[in-house]
Scaffold this motif. Sequence first.
Motif, PDB file in Angstrom:
ATOM      1  N   MET A 187       0.810  -1.347  -0.057  1.00  0.00           N
ATOM      2  CA  MET A 187       0.110  -0.061   0.094  1.00  0.00           C
ATOM      3  C   MET A 187       0.914   1.250  -0.061  1.00  0.00           C
ATOM      4  SD  MET A 187      -2.995  -1.159   2.730  1.00  0.00           S
ATOM      5  CE  MET A 187      -4.269  -2.431   2.185  1.00  0.00           C
ATOM      6  N   PRO A 188       0.417   2.388  -0.733  1.00  0.00           N
ATOM      7  CA  PRO A 188       1.480   3.502  -0.878  1.00  0.00           C
ATOM      8  C   PRO A 188       1.521   4.355   0.380  1.00  0.00           C
ATOM      9  CG  PRO A 188      -0.499   3.651  -2.098  1.00  0.00           C
ATOM     10  CD  PRO A 188      -0.671   2.294  -1.388  1.00  0.00           C
ATOM     11  N   PHE A 189       1.571   3.877   1.453  1.00  0.00           N
ATOM     12  CA  PHE A 189       1.737   4.444   2.768  1.00  0.00           C
ATOM     13  C   PHE A 189       3.391   5.126   2.927  1.00  0.00           C
ATOM     14  CE2 PHE A 189      -1.622   1.808   5.070  1.00  0.00           C
ATOM     15  CZ  PHE A 189      -2.573   2.630   3.857  1.00  0.00           C
ATOM     16  N   ARG A 190       3.363   6.251   3.707  1.00  0.00           N
ATOM     17  CA  ARG A 190       4.643   6.536   4.423  1.00  0.00           C
ATOM     18  C   ARG A 190       5.658   5.547   4.477  1.00  0.00           C
ATOM     19  NH1 ARG A 190       4.733  11.099   8.493  1.00  0.00           N
ATOM     20  NH2 ARG A 190       3.845   9.413   9.709  1.00  0.00           N
ATOM     21  N   GLY A 191       6.741   5.518   3.990  1.00  0.00           N
ATOM     22  CA  GLY A 191       7.613   4.505   4.432  1.00  0.00           C
ATOM     23  C   GLY A 191       7.940   3.277   3.926  1.00  0.00           C
ATOM     24  N   THR A 192       6.728   3.107   2.925  1.00  0.00           N
ATOM     25  CA  THR A 192       6.665   1.763   1.967  1.00  0.00           C
ATOM     26  C   THR A 192       7.957   1.588   1.245  1.00  0.00           C
ATOM     27  OG1 THR A 192       4.209   2.130   1.935  1.00  0.00           O
ATOM     28  CG2 THR A 192       5.047   0.654   0.450  1.00  0.00           C
ATOM     29  N   GLU A 193       8.256   2.689   0.525  1.00  0.00           N
ATOM     30  CA  GLU A 193       9.387   2.577  -0.508  1.00  0.00           C
ATOM     31  C   GLU A 193      10.530   2.159   0.349  1.00  0.00           C
ATOM     32  OE1 GLU A 193      12.031   5.238  -3.734  1.00  0.00           O
ATOM     33  OE2 GLU A 193      10.424   6.173  -2.517  1.00  0.00           O
ATOM     34  N   ASP A 194      10.866   2.637   1.582  1.00  0.00           N
ATOM     35  CA  ASP A 194      12.181   2.080   2.046  1.00  0.00           C
ATOM     36  C   ASP A 194      11.910   0.669   2.622  1.00  0.00           C
ATOM     37  OD1 ASP A 194      13.244   4.742   1.808  1.00  0.00           O
ATOM     38  OD2 ASP A 194      12.584   5.557   3.693  1.00  0.00           O
ATOM     39  N   ALA A 195      10.702   0.279   2.983  1.00  0.00           N
ATOM     40  CA  ALA A 195      10.640  -0.965   3.330  1.00  0.00           C
ATOM     41  C   ALA A 195      10.634  -1.813   2.207  1.00  0.00           C
ATOM     42  CB  ALA A 195       9.311  -0.958   4.065  1.00  0.00           C
ATOM     43  N   VAL A 196      10.227  -1.612   1.206  1.00  0.00           N
ATOM     44  CA  VAL A 196      10.486  -2.494   0.115  1.00  0.00           C
ATOM     45  C   VAL A 196      11.964  -2.709  -0.206  1.00  0.00           C
ATOM     46  CG1 VAL A 196      10.146  -2.932  -2.414  1.00  0.00           C
ATOM     47  CG2 VAL A 196       8.166  -1.980  -0.911  1.00  0.00           C
ATOM     48  N   LEU A 197      12.550  -1.736  -0.262  1.00  0.00           N
ATOM     49  CA  LEU A 197      14.121  -1.674  -0.528  1.00  0.00           C
ATOM     50  C   LEU A 197      14.847  -2.405   0.378  1.00  0.00           C
ATOM     51  CD1 LEU A 197      14.676   1.930  -1.845  1.00  0.00           C
ATOM     52  CD2 LEU A 197      14.673  -0.100  -3.223  1.00  0.00           C
ATOM     53  N   ALA A 198      14.448  -2.489   1.832  1.00  0.00           N
ATOM     54  CA  ALA A 198      15.034  -2.976   2.872  1.00  0.00           C
ATOM     55  C   ALA A 198      14.772  -4.612   2.912  1.00  0.00           C
ATOM     56  CB  ALA A 198      14.779  -2.479   4.045  1.00  0.00           C
ATOM     57  N   TYR A 199      13.875  -5.039   2.303  1.00  0.00           N
ATOM     58  CA  TYR A 199      13.240  -6.246   2.740  1.00  0.00           C
ATOM     59  C   TYR A 199      12.856  -7.325   1.456  1.00  0.00           C
ATOM     60  CZ  TYR A 199      13.207  -4.313   7.345  1.00  0.00           C
ATOM     61  OH  TYR A 199      13.380  -3.536   8.461  1.00  0.00           O
ATOM     62  N   VAL A 200      12.504  -6.569   0.339  1.00  0.00           N
ATOM     63  CA  VAL A 200      12.069  -7.486  -0.847  1.00  0.00           C
ATOM     64  C   VAL A 200      12.999  -7.696  -1.946  1.00  0.00           C
ATOM     65  CG1 VAL A 200      10.354  -7.535  -2.435  1.00  0.00           C
ATOM     66  CG2 VAL A 200       9.769  -6.661  -0.166  1.00  0.00           C
ATOM     67  N   PRO A 201      13.479  -8.700  -2.203  1.00  0.00           N
ATOM     68  CA  PRO A 201      14.321  -8.806  -3.295  1.00  0.00           C
ATOM     69  C   PRO A 201      13.900  -8.254  -4.544  1.00  0.00           C
ATOM     70  CG  PRO A 201      14.259 -10.858  -2.037  1.00  0.00           C
ATOM     71  CD  PRO A 201      13.083  -9.935  -1.500  1.00  0.00           C
ATOM     72  N   ARG A 202      14.836  -8.055  -5.525  1.00  0.00           N
ATOM     73  CA  ARG A 202      14.432  -7.470  -6.532  1.00  0.00           C
ATOM     74  C   ARG A 202      13.944  -8.480  -7.626  1.00  0.00           C
ATOM     75  NH1 ARG A 202      17.592  -3.690  -4.752  1.00  0.00           N
ATOM     76  NH2 ARG A 202      17.192  -1.608  -4.871  1.00  0.00           N
ATOM     77  N   THR A 203      14.005  -9.620  -7.441  1.00  0.00           N
ATOM     78  CA  THR A 203      13.611 -10.739  -8.270  1.00  0.00           C
ATOM     79  C   THR A 203      12.132 -11.088  -7.873  1.00  0.00           C
ATOM     80  OG1 THR A 203      14.457 -12.570  -6.338  1.00  0.00           O
ATOM     81  CG2 THR A 203      15.724 -12.075  -8.332  1.00  0.00           C
ATOM     82  N   ILE A 204      11.443 -10.483  -6.890  1.00  0.00           N
ATOM     83  CA  ILE A 204       9.970 -10.808  -6.786  1.00  0.00           C
ATOM     84  C   ILE A 204       9.305  -9.607  -7.372  1.00  0.00           C
ATOM     85  CG2 ILE A 204       8.527 -10.972  -4.799  1.00  0.00           C
ATOM     86  CD1 ILE A 204      10.390 -12.044  -3.074  1.00  0.00           C
ATOM     87  N   PRO A 205       8.381  -9.846  -7.971  1.00  0.00           N
ATOM     88  CA  PRO A 205       7.398  -8.890  -8.496  1.00  0.00           C
ATOM     89  C   PRO A 205       6.514  -8.305  -7.484  1.00  0.00           C
ATOM     90  CG  PRO A 205       7.288 -11.107  -9.797  1.00  0.00           C
ATOM     91  CD  PRO A 205       7.915 -11.284  -8.700  1.00  0.00           C
ATOM     92  N   VAL A 206       6.272  -7.014  -7.472  1.00  0.00           N
ATOM     93  CA  VAL A 206       5.433  -6.509  -6.506  1.00  0.00           C
ATOM     94  C   VAL A 206       4.258  -5.823  -7.147  1.00  0.00           C
ATOM     95  CG1 VAL A 206       7.280  -6.361  -4.986  1.00  0.00           C
ATOM     96  CG2 VAL A 206       6.681  -4.303  -6.536  1.00  0.00           C
ATOM     97  N   THR A 207       3.151  -5.732  -6.467  1.00  0.00           N
ATOM     98  CA  THR A 207       2.125  -4.800  -6.829  1.00  0.00           C
ATOM     99  C   THR A 207       1.745  -3.665  -5.920  1.00  0.00           C
ATOM    100  OG1 THR A 207       0.432  -6.197  -5.463  1.00  0.00           O
ATOM    101  CG2 THR A 207       0.855  -6.980  -7.906  1.00  0.00           C
ATOM    102  N   VAL A 208       1.032  -2.522  -6.255  1.00  0.00           N
ATOM    103  CA  VAL A 208       0.931  -1.480  -5.382  1.00  0.00           C
ATOM    104  C   VAL A 208      -0.584  -1.216  -5.353  1.00  0.00           C
ATOM    105  CG1 VAL A 208       1.418   0.952  -4.891  1.00  0.00           C
ATOM    106  CG2 VAL A 208       3.255  -0.542  -5.924  1.00  0.00           C
ATOM    107  N   THR A 209      -1.293  -1.192  -4.375  1.00  0.00           N
ATOM    108  CA  THR A 209      -2.731  -1.257  -4.183  1.00  0.00           C
ATOM    109  C   THR A 209      -3.114   0.106  -4.557  1.00  0.00           C
ATOM    110  OG1 THR A 209      -2.749  -0.838  -1.828  1.00  0.00           O
ATOM    111  CG2 THR A 209      -2.889  -3.090  -2.791  1.00  0.00           C
TER     112      THR A 209
END
Length: 263
Positions: A1-23
Amino acid sequence: MPFRGTEDAVLAYVPRTIPVTVTTTEAKGLAATVDLARRLAGHGYSVAPHLAARQVRDGRQLTDLVTELREAGIDGIFVIAGDVARPAGGFPDALSLLEALDANGHHFRRIGIGGYPEGHGSIRQELIDRAIELKARYATHVITQLCFDAATISAWARRLKERGVGLPIHVGLPGAVSRQKLIRISAGLGLGQSARFLNKQQSLLWRFFLPGGYSPDRLVERLAPRVCDPEGNLAGFHLFTFNELEKTESWRRGMLLRAGYLT
């Protein structure tokens, strides 16, 4: 979800090999969704923003959205009707938006649509079944709403295939999210949208508050033998993280380790 801090959390914990969706949320609108999707794509992620049809004003805005996503290198979307009470313009449902995209031309290689193994809180089942048949003409895959019964999911997928819809189905399930997190996210959506969300996801509410609560392990283990079965069309899982990214990624890796896919 496009909340404050989402971008940093994705960069910190989600590998770039995983497709992501944004609601897309009613409170923040499409702009926040597209903006976050563009930034994540710039970091090297394969991103599919949700396009909520009822939030698109007209064909001109749709064209602008498509152009913006193409320029950002985003070639996947997930098209939903959205839960706003009144459409902003001429797109009352996902089908109307898909038809407009097809008529106007687009660059998307991946187009997801929603599936409802347990039905919808406010739409008759026969209308849902007919709608998915029509939407499937424009889509590449289906992502289900939350359902916690493996037999129900499998029976629904078989029925869909019998109706001529052979798209791969990704089973939607929550990741490692706590009931406290769900309450906070629900409150952040706003009262009206939260009520509509819970109306569609009543089984999620009960799973979180009954003794024992919810664990994604059980459903994954029960469905795993049916995923990629050549006789079926279950293609995998889609994790709704509710922005609980660190815990969900840790859970995902743990499941893969136990299954022998990681060392």
